[in-house]
Design an enzyme around this catalytic site. Structure first.
Site, mmCIF file in Angstrom:
data_model
loop_
_atom_site.group_PDB
_atom_site.id
_atom_site.type_symbol
_atom_site.label_atom_id
_atom_site.label_comp_id
_atom_site.label_asym_id
_atom_site.label_seq_id
_atom_site.Cartn_x
_atom_site.Cartn_y
_atom_site.Cartn_z
ATOM 1 N N ASP A 75 0.877 -1.170 0.000
ATOM 2 C CA ASP A 75 0.000 0.000 0.000
ATOM 3 C C ASP A 75 0.908 1.211 0.000
ATOM 4 O OD1 ASP A 75 -2.799 0.792 -0.105
ATOM 5 O OD2 ASP A 75 -2.330 1.909 1.703
ATOM 6 N N GLY A 157 1.005 6.565 -11.949
ATOM 7 C CA GLY A 157 0.534 7.368 -10.823
ATOM 8 C C GLY A 157 1.035 8.807 -10.876
ATOM 9 N N HIS A 184 10.459 4.486 -3.165
ATOM 10 C CA HIS A 184 9.935 4.118 -1.845
ATOM 11 C C HIS A 184 9.692 2.615 -1.770
ATOM 12 C CE1 HIS A 184 6.856 5.074 -4.715
ATOM 13 N NE2 HIS A 184 5.862 4.663 -3.962
#
Length: 200
Positions: A75, A157, A184
């Site tokens: 997530d 994104g 990340h």
């Protein structure tokens, strides 16, 4: 903590082809059999968690229970300090049901207005769930600046809006291999790999 061995089978609990591609590429050196929740036709669980970790655990547990296999879920999203951390866990929802991230990037730009604070960071939580009920989570982040107009057509994104700290290009302009090595997701994955994975 018992990890994975070469030849083990697991599920990547995502229906997002971009996330699947990045995570599968990170897992490739470990000789695992990696399945996709999307390819298996698993339903997408409702993300009711209040944090990246809660949502990642929820998705990993759902895929694990549906298949009887260990599952890894990701997530992740963009947090903008000047917008009180938004869109955060609602990153995908800002893109609407048709996942139009230009709309989402334009919304961030519009809501920032003339605010000089253009900081943003991508955060990724990778959670692993096993059939015996165990779960473990790892988190990574990368700091940067939000640019407008957006630049680049690579990635997915918010990548064309995000210029990582220390670089003159956005993730949308960066070579995929370079982005994937410092993202990340890569930071979180390095922690997961150190704890759970062994190369053949």
């Amino acid at each position: 903590m018992e990890g994975f061995r070469p030849g083990d089978k697991l599920v990547l609990a995502t229906h997002n082809k971009g996330k699947y591609r990045e995570n599968a590429a990170l897992l490739a050196p470990y000789s695992l059999e990696v399945l996709s929740a999307g390819d298996l036709g698993l339903p997408e669980p409702e993300e009711t968690g209040a944090t990246f970790e809660e949502n990642a655990v929820l998705k990993a547990r759902a895929a694990c229970e549906a298949t009887g296999l260990p599952a890894i879920a990701d997530d992740s999203g963009l947090a903008v300090p000047a917008l009180n951390g938004q869109p955060g866990i609602y990153t995908a929802r800002w893109a609407g049901t048709d996942r139009n991230f230009f709309v989402a990037m334009k919304r961030v730009h519009d809501e920032l207005g003339d605010n000089p604070d253009r900081r943003g960071f991508f955060c990724c939580n990778l959670s692993v769930a096993w059939p015996d009920g165990r779960t473990v989570s790892f988190e990574g982040r990368v700091e940067g600046t939000l640019v407008w107009p957006i630049r680049g057509e690579r990635g997915f994104g918010f990548d064309p809006m995000f210029q990582p700290r220390g670089y003159g290009v956005t993730f949308g302009e960066m070579e995929p291999e370079k982005k994937e090595a410092m993202s990340h997701r890569a930071v979180a994955f390095a922690q997961l790999a150190g704890a759970l994975l062994r190369k053949p």
